[in-house]
Design an enzyme around this catalytic site. Structure first.
Site, mmCIF file in Angstrom:
data_model
loop_
_atom_site.group_PDB
_atom_site.id
_atom_site.type_symbol
_atom_site.label_atom_id
_atom_site.label_comp_id
_atom_site.label_asym_id
_atom_site.label_seq_id
_atom_site.Cartn_x
_atom_site.Cartn_y
_atom_site.Cartn_z
ATOM 1 N N HIS A 159 84.729 -47.422 -42.396
ATOM 2 C CA HIS A 159 83.865 -47.958 -43.459
ATOM 3 C C HIS A 159 82.993 -46.911 -44.122
ATOM 4 C CE1 HIS A 159 84.508 -52.371 -42.810
ATOM 5 N NE2 HIS A 159 85.040 -51.883 -41.709
ATOM 6 N N ASP A 367 77.790 -42.654 -49.508
ATOM 7 C CA ASP A 367 78.038 -44.004 -49.000
ATOM 8 C C ASP A 367 79.540 -44.259 -49.012
ATOM 9 O OD1 ASP A 367 77.334 -46.582 -48.112
ATOM 10 O OD2 ASP A 367 75.735 -46.754 -49.611
#
Ligand code: ADQ
Length: 476
Positions: A159, A367
């Site tokens: 992720h 991110d």
């Protein structure tokens, strides 16, 4: 889709509460959505610490999902979770090599917990289950499961960003982790760049060889590497946002704004999210545009996370320092420039707050994807949408190209983007929003889970992998 049964493994398991809400955090939200579609088992840490290591999970049945929860011991939590995963892997994978703190004890604890999880998980599996492992806490899990004889198809989704080989190589233990990752049939990453970085790591560190497709061969193992950008349930957010006026918090915020424009930031309190830097850019915006003082409000929502890790206490101090400085020096009687709250809100409230905001400020330093950027877009009023300002270092910037893309390290650039967003014509806002919304609808969370599982199912589980793999924890 015809899926036998899903066995999902992730560090934390989010059991929905009575209202169906799950905890803050991108993974919890996405997997909660995936399980609306598939029947199966969700295995992971209960979040509790026990005196003795658990050998069997506690099982809770809820709807079509069986939650299998393992407690950790104090040393497991210290070494595996707070230690190697969050003080070594997390910063390195976010390119913050200077914050990474490696300890051999932590690394051994990380491998131990993966070994224990595999031992407890294997008896719960059925031969035709698809096994889907999530995130950096559990990279060695497939290697451990193979050593126990599992021949199921096992996939892994990462992720967070996968860094360039030069960055990853600074962290001890990562060559072994790369060997472990080669035990998965399929590895999913958020962006093409992450997938390319992982491929380069496997080639340069382990001498992996490409077969010309998305597969690499490493020491007799074949693993496929592919990008599957995670999506959101855009329909749900749209609907929640449209009827959010029923929420007291949203009504109150709307009344307090009066005619002021709202700028919103929503993040877990984490140094990767760039919150103090963002506050600095907003300060610069107010300094450069004195006419805007008293006419905008910036609401930053930042629930505390990983508070036992020292670097998180440091970012909390930095945020409070920036907040005090800006509100103290630029605030006026009757106007506070930044509202800062640390609560966790139901999704309906968040959706309503997103919709009230003229600007969504999403400026992480790095991110994997960033679901807040997508949620902000999905929550907008189609006739009068707000503007998304998005860091070029968020995976979401690869898809949401109609956002105002900025470098979060440049506060002048971010301050200018805030001004441009507040002055943008309705026509341009609608045009940019429609473009982004189309991509969110095409690649929502159902698409993401479906695409990954279809690809995992397509690659037959190689019997090859069950043999001859000795997990690191069992090596002398
Ligand atoms: P996170 O780092 O947690 O996720 P993000 O993708 O932004 O980051 O997800 C946060 C989620 O938590 C969002 O769904 C948001 O709505 C929710 N949330 C945040 N604050 C909240 C609050 N106060 N109350 C309620 N909910 C709140 C990791 C990676 C990301 C990746 C996701 C999913 O770091 O890059 O996008 O996993 O893969």
């Amino acid at each position: 889709m015809d899926v036998s049964r899903l066995l999902i493994v992730s560090n934390r398991v989010a059991i929905p509460d009575r209202t169906g809400a799950v905890a803050a955090g991108g993974l919890a939200v996405a997997l909660g959505e995936a399980f609306r579609m598939y029947e199966g088992v969700w295995f992971g840490w209960s979040g509790k610490v026990a005196a003795e290591p658990a050998s069997r999970p506690q099982v809770i049945n809820k709807g079509q999902v069986q939650y299998a929860l393992m407690d950790l011991t104090t040393s497991d939590r210290r070494e595996y979770y707070n230690g190697f995963a969050n003080r070594a892997l997390w910063p390195t994978m976010h390119y913050r090599v200077g914050l990474s703190d490696f300890s051999r004890t932590d690394y051994d604890g990380y491998r131990r917990v993966n070994h224990n999880f595999a031992t407890a998980l294997a008896p719960l599996s059925r031969p035709d289950d698809l096994v889907w492992v999530h995130d950096y806490h559990l990279i060695p899990l497939a290697e451990e499961l193979r050593a126990l004889g599992l021949v199921n198809a096992i996939g892994y989704f990462h992720h967070i960003p996968w860094p360039a080989p030069e960055v990853l190589a600074t962290l001890p233990g990562t060559t072994e982790l790369l060997r472990s990752i080669a035990c998965y049939d399929l590895v999913g990453l958020q962006t093409q760049r992450d997938a390319e970085n992982l491929r380069r790591c496997l080639i340069t560190e382990l001498g992996a060889v490409s077969d010309g497709s998305d597969a690499l061969e490493v020491a007799g193992l074949k693993t496929r590497i592919h990008c599957f950008p995670i999506g959101i349930n855009s329909n749900q957010i749209e609907q929640l946002a449209a009827r959010a006026n029923s929420s007291r918090v949203v009504r109150q915020m709307s009344a307090d704004l009066n005619s002021r424009r709202l700028i919103i930031g929503v993040d877990r309190l984490d140094y990767s999210k760039g919150i103090p830097e963002r506050m600095g850019a907003y300060e610069r915006f107010l300094q450069d545009n004195p006419d805007q003082r008293g006419r905008v409000t910036y609401l930053q929502i930042a629930p505390t996370s990983r508070s036992e890790v020292p670097e998180y206490a440091a970012v909390s101090r930095a945020v409070n320092e920036a907040l005090g400085r800006i509100n103290g020096s630029l605030g006026e009687p009757g106007w506070v420039p930044i509202h800062y709250v640390t609560s966790t809100y139901p999704r309906s409230v968040l959706a309503g707050l997103y919709r009230l905001a003229s600007v969504g400020l999403v400026t992480p330093m790095r991110d994997g994807m960033n679901l807040v950027a997508k949620e902000y877009v999905a929550a907008q009023d189609p006739a009068n949408p707000g503007v998304l300002i998005l860091s070029k270092f968020a995976g979401a910037a690869q898809q949401l190209r109609a956002a105002l893309i900025v470098n979060p390290n440049d506060k002048v650039e971010v301050a200018e983007a805030i001004r441009n967003a507040l002055h943008m014509t309705q026509k341009e806002r609608v045009c940019r929003w429609s473009d982004m919304m189309q991509s969110l609808r095409e690649h929502d969370v159902s698409w993401w889970a479906g695409a990954f599982l279809k690809a995992l199912k397509r690659g037959s589980p190689s019997a090859l992998k069950s043999a001859h793999v000795v997990p690191v924890s069992a090596r002398s």
